[in-house]
Motif scaffolding. Structure first.
Motif, PDB file in Angstrom:
ATOM      1  N   ARG A  55      38.610  33.237  42.490  1.00 20.52           N
ATOM      2  CA  ARG A  55      38.140  33.713  43.793  1.00 20.52           C
ATOM      3  C   ARG A  55      36.610  33.820  43.801  1.00 20.52           C
ATOM      4  O   ARG A  55      35.955  33.509  44.804  1.00 20.52           O
ATOM      5  CB  ARG A  55      38.789  35.048  44.144  1.00 20.52           C
ATOM      6  CG  ARG A  55      40.268  34.938  44.486  1.00 20.52           C
ATOM      7  CD  ARG A  55      40.803  36.211  45.108  1.00 20.52           C
ATOM      8  NE  ARG A  55      40.868  37.309  44.153  1.00 20.52           N
ATOM      9  CZ  ARG A  55      41.926  37.597  43.404  1.00 20.52           C
ATOM     10  NH1 ARG A  55      43.020  36.843  43.480  1.00 20.52           N
ATOM     11  NH2 ARG A  55      41.920  38.621  42.567  1.00 20.52           N
ATOM     12  N   GLN A  56      36.038  34.273  42.691  1.00 21.84           N
ATOM     13  CA  GLN A  56      34.580  34.368  42.582  1.00 21.84           C
ATOM     14  C   GLN A  56      33.942  32.994  42.791  1.00 21.84           C
ATOM     15  O   GLN A  56      32.948  32.855  43.526  1.00 21.84           O
ATOM     16  CB  GLN A  56      34.189  34.922  41.206  1.00 21.84           C
ATOM     17  CG  GLN A  56      32.691  34.909  40.911  1.00 21.84           C
ATOM     18  CD  GLN A  56      32.380  35.391  39.502  1.00 21.84           C
ATOM     19  OE1 GLN A  56      33.026  36.309  38.993  1.00 21.84           O
ATOM     20  NE2 GLN A  56      31.404  34.764  38.850  1.00 21.84           N
TER      21      GLN A  56
ATOM     22  N   ARG B  98      34.360  31.803  46.454  1.00 22.44           N
ATOM     23  CA  ARG B  98      33.432  32.505  47.350  1.00 22.44           C
ATOM     24  C   ARG B  98      32.024  31.931  47.210  1.00 22.44           C
ATOM     25  O   ARG B  98      31.299  31.766  48.198  1.00 22.44           O
ATOM     26  CB  ARG B  98      33.430  33.989  47.018  1.00 22.44           C
ATOM     27  CG  ARG B  98      34.702  34.736  47.414  1.00 22.44           C
ATOM     28  CD  ARG B  98      34.622  36.194  47.021  1.00 22.44           C
ATOM     29  NE  ARG B  98      35.874  36.916  47.284  1.00 22.44           N
ATOM     30  CZ  ARG B  98      36.523  37.626  46.381  1.00 22.44           C
ATOM     31  NH1 ARG B  98      36.054  37.733  45.137  1.00 22.44           N
ATOM     32  NH2 ARG B  98      37.645  38.247  46.701  1.00 22.44           N
TER      33      ARG B  98
ATOM     34  N   GLY C 262      35.732  37.350  57.489  1.00 20.22           N
ATOM     35  CA  GLY C 262      36.652  37.915  56.512  1.00 20.22           C
ATOM     36  C   GLY C 262      36.287  37.559  55.097  1.00 20.22           C
ATOM     37  O   GLY C 262      35.247  36.960  54.812  1.00 20.22           O
ATOM     38  N   ASP C 263      37.153  37.947  54.167  1.00 16.24           N
ATOM     39  CA  ASP C 263      36.987  37.548  52.764  1.00 16.24           C
ATOM     40  C   ASP C 263      37.311  36.066  52.687  1.00 16.24           C
ATOM     41  O   ASP C 263      38.433  35.639  53.004  1.00 16.24           O
ATOM     42  CB  ASP C 263      37.945  38.356  51.890  1.00 16.24           C
ATOM     43  CG  ASP C 263      37.868  37.946  50.428  1.00 16.24           C
ATOM     44  OD1 ASP C 263      36.809  37.423  50.017  1.00 16.24           O
ATOM     45  OD2 ASP C 263      38.878  38.121  49.720  1.00 16.24           O
ATOM     46  N   LYS C 264      36.341  35.260  52.282  1.00 15.29           N
ATOM     47  CA  LYS C 264      36.543  33.815  52.375  1.00 15.29           C
ATOM     48  C   LYS C 264      36.067  33.099  51.123  1.00 15.29           C
ATOM     49  O   LYS C 264      35.213  33.577  50.372  1.00 15.29           O
ATOM     50  CB  LYS C 264      35.809  33.253  53.588  1.00 15.29           C
ATOM     51  CG  LYS C 264      34.287  33.415  53.526  1.00 15.29           C
ATOM     52  CD  LYS C 264      33.626  32.924  54.812  1.00 15.29           C
ATOM     53  CE  LYS C 264      32.098  33.094  54.745  1.00 15.29           C
ATOM     54  NZ  LYS C 264      31.443  32.655  55.990  1.00 15.29           N
TER      55      LYS C 264
ATOM     56  N   SER D 227      40.641  32.488  54.382  1.00 15.22           N
ATOM     57  CA  SER D 227      40.036  33.650  55.018  1.00 15.22           C
ATOM     58  C   SER D 227      41.113  34.713  55.087  1.00 15.22           C
ATOM     59  O   SER D 227      42.148  34.514  55.753  1.00 15.22           O
ATOM     60  CB  SER D 227      39.537  33.311  56.429  1.00 15.22           C
ATOM     61  OG  SER D 227      39.093  34.481  57.103  1.00 15.22           O
ATOM     62  N   ASP D 228      40.886  35.806  54.356  1.00 13.53           N
ATOM     63  CA  ASP D 228      41.878  36.878  54.270  1.00 13.53           C
ATOM     64  C   ASP D 228      43.232  36.310  53.865  1.00 13.53           C
ATOM     65  O   ASP D 228      43.325  35.637  52.843  1.00 13.53           O
ATOM     66  CB  ASP D 228      41.930  37.653  55.589  1.00 13.53           C
ATOM     67  CG  ASP D 228      40.627  38.388  55.884  1.00 13.53           C
ATOM     68  OD1 ASP D 228      39.924  38.757  54.919  1.00 13.53           O
ATOM     69  OD2 ASP D 228      40.299  38.570  57.067  1.00 13.53           O
TER      70      ASP D 228
END
Length: 545
Positions: free
Chosen positions: A468-469, A472, A490-492, A515-516
């Motif tokens: 995920r890092q 991103r 969002g978290d993307k 995204s999310d």
């Protein structure tokens, strides 16, 4: 005998009325065939040549239509210039099309052409419906017999029939369905054109399970038994409601997104459940590449490669990763785009900027252990569920990462070689990263049929966090996905990809992102760089979620 006679079957007896004279059907056929006659002995008639006369045309057409109406396919076929084919097709008119109570009325002859109307009843499975249509036949002279004969062609039986086609009455192939999304909103091909192949597959597999019933129809079929068109419906099928995991809003966004790019496909998946939210294609060939495509995924595969490197201890998101402009393996030189290099960077930097050489350099330490050709496939299968025979509810391709050797191994680490993926498979890869574990994608809830879903071991928390890092990072700063994902909230995270194809001047454009709790992947064939074409498609879908 004048043209315009009427032929009918009453109680199995043919009557032909012409000029006030009543003939028996069998006498008429015998006369046309040249049997019997007046007086005691038959004499050989002189051989005729040239076009059939008016009398020959009328008598031959009348005899043929009479035998056809009676269901006497042998006699009718003998009056044609292709007896074997005509006999089979005439028999099918009664036996396959289930046509009864046939009444054929000739019209006014024009030269050697005789028009006629057919009225009959179609009866099947307790249902009966009337059928009427007009057609025509032409009389020709036999090449060897010199007798007047019907020029046989399928349109004699019905004007819409072509060579190799037949009339068939029977139940429809599958029960009708009324597909709805996960909120109960209707999904139709008219509103969502990309769903045509998906809905056809759902109808075939789940029509009956959804409570639908099949209709009864008279249709035209080809030699392979495929329905070409329906002529008459005796009983309409009743649609059963089929709940899917799709989302009408996300599907609408996907339809709009692919319209901007020819030869494009996209799939969206909910990471926490594996539910497929959208499937869309814009292709000239109508192929459902979103679910069935088998294409090298290019650098989007670096998600799986990075996981494999971390699992095998040859890489770390924050660890140093050399990214030279080129790297050689077994005599082949691999390049970065425009031969860029990263000085003193980490694996996250290499991932964000899609450095090929940093990932190919992992081959050597794994090769020294003897696992370079199998490690990627093992991670793909065991951690991401790729190639595990997914039962999504419709036909789909779940990826293939075969064992490799030599240069092919290095190529596979950057999504080339023999590695193949579909947009569905790559959307699932991203969904697995977001969720921290694989959830097999489904388009039809498992509860409908209890089918067995594929499983995989969860990603370790450390591996999931590092992936995920890296994803991103690809959407920020100088990351290759930053421009495409700029408007996504969002978290993307994301990953771009370009897959080279022999003989093509432009590479295939790949992009996957999230995204999310929504992940998506797109492929634009011959679309160039991943962020240029596939990226905007994915971004538009993610914004709708």
């Amino acid at each position: 005998m004048r043209s315009g006679v009427k032929i009918s079957i009453v109680g199995g007896v043919l009557t032909v009325v012409a000029g006030g004279v009543l003939y028996g059907g069998y006498n008429l056929v015998s006369g046309v065939m040249g049997y019997g006659g007046q007086g005691g002995s038959a004499q050989a008639a002189p051989v005729r040549t040239g076009p059939p006369s008016a009398d020959e045309t009328t008598e031959t057409a009348t005899a043929f239509l009479t035998a056809w109406a009676k269901g006497d396919s042998t006699t009718a076929a003998a009056l044609t210039d292709n007896q074997a084919v005509a006999r089979t097709e005439l028999a099918g008119f009664h036996d396959q099309a289930h046509l009864t109570h046939v009444v054929i009325t000739p019209g006014r002859r024009s030269g050697t052409t005789v028009p006629y109307t057919v009225k009959a009843e179609v009866s099947y499975d307790g249902r009966t419906a009337p059928l009427s249509y007009a057609s025509e036949l032409r009389i020709v002279r036999g090449r060897t017999t010199h007798k007047p004969l019907v020029d046989w062609r399928p349109s004699v039986l019905h004007p819409q029939l072509k060579d190799g086609e037949y009339l068939v009455t029977g139940v429809t192939g599958a029960a009708e369905i009324r597909a709805v999304d996960h909120r109960g909103r209707p999904l139709t091909e008219e509103r969502y054109p990309s769903l045509g192949p998906v809905l056809d597959g759902l109808r075939e597999k789940y029509g009956k399970k959804a409570g639908g019933t099949r209709g009864v129809e008279l249709r035209i079929e080809d030699a392979a038994g495929e329905s070409a068109r329906t002529l008459l419906t005796l009983r309409k099928g009743r649609a059963g409601t089929l709940h899917t995991t799709l989302d009408a809003g996300v599907q609408a966004a996907a339809e709009r997104a692919v319209r901007a790019y020819p030869e494009s496909s996209v799939v969206a998946v909910r990471p926490s459940t594996g539910e497929i939210r959208a499937v869309a294609n814009n292709r000239a060939d109508g192929y459902d590449a979103a679910l069935l495509g088998e294409v090298a995924p290019g650098s989007t595969m670096k998600i799986v490669t990075a996981a494999m490197m971390i699992e095998n201890g040859v890489g770390d998101a924050d660890g140093k990763a050399a990214c030279p402009a080129t790297v050689s393996w077994e005599g082949y030189t691999f390049h970065n785009l425009d031969d860029f290099r990263i000085e003193d960077g980490t694996l996250t930097d290499a991932f964000a900027r899609s450095c090929n050489t940093a990932f190919i350099k992992a081959v050597k330490p794994l090769n020294d252990r003897g696992v370079a050709g199998t490690a990627l496939g093992r991670t793909a299968r065991d951690s991401f569920g790729l190639g595990a025979d997914w039962q999504t509810g419709v036909p789909s391709f779940d990826g293939n990462v075969p064992e490799s050797a030599g240069v092919e191994t290095a190529a596979s680490y950057i999504g080339q070689g023999k590695v193949q993926m579909s947009p569905l498979a790559m959307a699932s890869v991203t969904a697995t990263v977001v969720n921290g574990g694989f959830r097999q994608p489904v388009l039809v809830p498992q509860a409908l049929d209890g089918r067995t879903l594929a499983t995989a071991r969860p990603l370790s928390p450390s591996v999931a966090r590092q992936l995920r890092q890296m994803m991103r990072a690809a959407t920020a700063g100088r990351g290759t996905a930053a421009a495409a994902m700029a408007g996504v909230g969002g978290d993307k995270g994301a990953k771009t990809g370009s897959a080279e194809k022999d003989g093509q001047s432009r590479s295939h454009s790949w992009f996957t992102g999230y995204s999310d709790d929504l992940a998506a992947a797109a492929l634009v064939q011959s679309g160039g760089h991943g962020g240029d074409a596939a990226g905007p498609v994915v971004a538009q879908v993610l914004r709708a979620g």
